[in-house]
Design a protein around this motif. Structure first.
Motif, short mmCIF file in Angstrom:
data_model
loop_
_atom_site.label_atom_id
_atom_site.label_comp_id
_atom_site.label_asym_id
_atom_site.label_seq_id
_atom_site.Cartn_x
_atom_site.Cartn_y
_atom_site.Cartn_z
N GLU A 267 0.64 -1.58 -0.23
CA GLU A 267 0.20 0.03 -0.01
C GLU A 267 1.02 1.49 0.27
O GLU A 267 2.09 1.39 1.43
CB GLU A 267 -0.95 0.35 1.12
CG GLU A 267 -1.80 -1.23 1.10
CD GLU A 267 -2.83 -1.67 2.29
OE1 GLU A 267 -3.82 -2.12 2.56
OE2 GLU A 267 -2.29 -0.73 3.53
N TYR A 268 0.69 2.02 -0.80
CA TYR A 268 1.46 3.12 -1.04
C TYR A 268 0.77 4.44 -1.70
O TYR A 268 -0.29 4.37 -2.01
CB TYR A 268 2.13 3.41 -1.90
CG TYR A 268 3.59 2.01 -1.76
CD1 TYR A 268 2.59 1.00 -3.21
CD2 TYR A 268 4.41 1.92 -0.94
CE1 TYR A 268 3.66 -0.60 -2.52
CE2 TYR A 268 4.86 0.79 -1.14
CZ TYR A 268 5.05 -0.25 -1.51
OH TYR A 268 5.65 -1.33 -1.89
N TYR A 269 0.95 6.00 -0.60
CA TYR A 269 0.06 6.95 -0.89
C TYR A 269 0.87 8.54 -1.38
O TYR A 269 1.63 8.26 -0.05
CB TYR A 269 -1.67 6.74 0.73
CG TYR A 269 -1.83 5.85 0.64
CD1 TYR A 269 -1.44 5.05 2.44
CD2 TYR A 269 -3.43 5.75 -0.16
CE1 TYR A 269 -2.51 3.79 2.35
CE2 TYR A 269 -3.45 3.81 0.37
CZ TYR A 269 -3.35 3.61 1.64
OH TYR A 269 -3.67 2.48 1.75
N TRP A 270 0.21 9.26 -2.02
CA TRP A 270 0.99 10.27 -1.92
C TRP A 270 -0.31 11.37 -1.67
O TRP A 270 -1.40 10.97 -2.24
CB TRP A 270 0.98 10.64 -3.61
CG TRP A 270 2.48 9.46 -3.78
CD1 TRP A 270 2.16 8.18 -4.87
CD2 TRP A 270 3.62 9.73 -4.05
NE1 TRP A 270 3.14 8.18 -4.97
CE2 TRP A 270 4.50 8.70 -4.49
CE3 TRP A 270 4.32 11.25 -3.49
CZ2 TRP A 270 5.66 8.74 -4.75
CZ3 TRP A 270 5.51 10.79 -3.50
CH2 TRP A 270 6.83 9.86 -3.92
N GLY A 271 0.24 12.80 -1.00
CA GLY A 271 -0.54 13.54 -1.04
C GLY A 271 -0.70 14.58 -2.25
O GLY A 271 0.27 14.35 -2.91
N GLN A 272 -1.23 15.92 -1.84
CA GLN A 272 -1.50 15.97 -3.21
C GLN A 272 -0.23 17.52 -3.71
O GLN A 272 -0.25 18.08 -4.75
CB GLN A 272 -2.58 17.50 -3.06
CG GLN A 272 -2.33 19.24 -2.41
CD GLN A 272 -2.36 18.49 -1.36
OE1 GLN A 272 -2.41 16.70 -0.67
NE2 GLN A 272 -2.01 19.88 -0.01
N GLY A 273 0.78 17.28 -2.59
CA GLY A 273 1.95 18.59 -3.30
C GLY A 273 1.94 20.01 -2.30
O GLY A 273 0.50 19.85 -2.38
N THR A 274 2.91 20.22 -2.32
CA THR A 274 2.75 22.17 -1.20
C THR A 274 3.65 22.54 -1.63
O THR A 274 5.11 22.26 -2.19
CB THR A 274 2.55 22.17 -0.36
OG1 THR A 274 2.48 22.89 0.00
CG2 THR A 274 3.78 21.21 0.33
N GLN A 275 3.63 23.47 -2.77
CA GLN A 275 4.52 24.40 -3.73
C GLN A 275 5.38 25.58 -2.34
O GLN A 275 5.34 26.37 -1.47
CB GLN A 275 4.40 24.94 -4.78
CG GLN A 275 5.32 26.09 -4.91
CD GLN A 275 5.97 25.50 -5.56
OE1 GLN A 275 5.46 24.72 -7.03
NE2 GLN A 275 7.56 26.14 -5.94
N VAL A 276 7.47 25.07 -2.30
CA VAL A 276 8.01 25.69 -1.61
C VAL A 276 8.91 26.21 -2.41
O VAL A 276 9.25 26.05 -3.31
CB VAL A 276 8.45 24.68 -0.66
CG1 VAL A 276 10.13 25.70 -0.06
CG2 VAL A 276 8.10 24.08 0.50
N THR A 277 8.75 27.81 -2.14
CA THR A 277 9.77 28.89 -3.02
C THR A 277 10.76 29.75 -2.38
O THR A 277 10.24 30.08 -1.15
CB THR A 277 9.47 29.45 -4.15
OG1 THR A 277 7.99 29.14 -5.21
CG2 THR A 277 9.17 30.49 -4.40
N VAL A 278 12.51 29.63 -2.47
CA VAL A 278 12.49 29.95 -2.33
C VAL A 278 13.33 31.22 -2.84
O VAL A 278 14.21 30.75 -4.29
CB VAL A 278 14.58 29.48 -1.86
CG1 VAL A 278 15.29 29.77 -0.56
CG2 VAL A 278 13.33 27.85 -0.72
N SER A 279 13.19 32.37 -2.43
CA SER A 279 14.14 33.90 -3.56
C SER A 279 14.23 34.34 -3.04
O SER A 279 13.06 34.10 -2.05
CB SER A 279 12.91 33.51 -4.71
OG SER A 279 13.48 34.59 -5.93
N SER A 280 15.11 35.66 -3.14
CA SER A 280 14.75 36.89 -3.09
C SER A 280 13.89 38.20 -3.67
O SER A 280 13.88 39.23 -2.62
CB SER A 280 15.96 36.82 -2.47
OG SER A 280 16.92 37.42 -3.81
#
Length: 118
Positions: free
Chosen positions: A105-118
């Motif tokens: 059994e394997y499950y994934w979430g929908q994802g969350t965006q991480v942006t590292v920028s100045s």
């Protein structure tokens, strides 16, 4: 029905910190190996960190060792990823993953965006 819901992503400056959370439901969280993956456009999804069922062992990609920490709260059915000293190359969509290998059994979430920028 199994569900993984990530939260905590966003925009952060280089050197900053973020804490991702993944709330699990619909399956036996405490019996699952939990992991965080990330993916950028045009690249394969890569493993960032994983944690065993009891939380006594963790594993990290070389690129995040010493900066990221994975943890879990089996009472709250939640896994976390503390990200410190963030770099622009950490920019990606971060996904939560659950694995119960014995039961395939394997499950994934929908994802969350991480942006590292100045």
């Amino acid at each position: 029905q199994a569900q993984l819901v990530e939260s905590g992503g966003g925009l952060v400056q280089p050197g900053g910190s973020l804490r991702l959370s993944c709330a699990a439901s619909g399956f036996t969280f405490s019996r699952s190996v939990m992991s965080w993956y990330r993916q950028t456009p045009g690249k394969e999804r890569e493993l960032v960190a994983s944690i065993t069922m009891t939380g006594d062992n963790t594993n990290y990609a070389d690129s995040v060792k010493g900066r990221f920490t994975i943890s879990r709260d089996n009472a709250e059915n939640t896994v976390y990823l503390q990200m410190n000293s963030l770099k622009p190359e950490d920019t990606a969509v971060y996904y939560c993953h659950a694995a119960r290998v014995v039961f395939r059994e394997y499950y994934w979430g929908q994802g969350t965006q991480v942006t590292v920028s100045s």
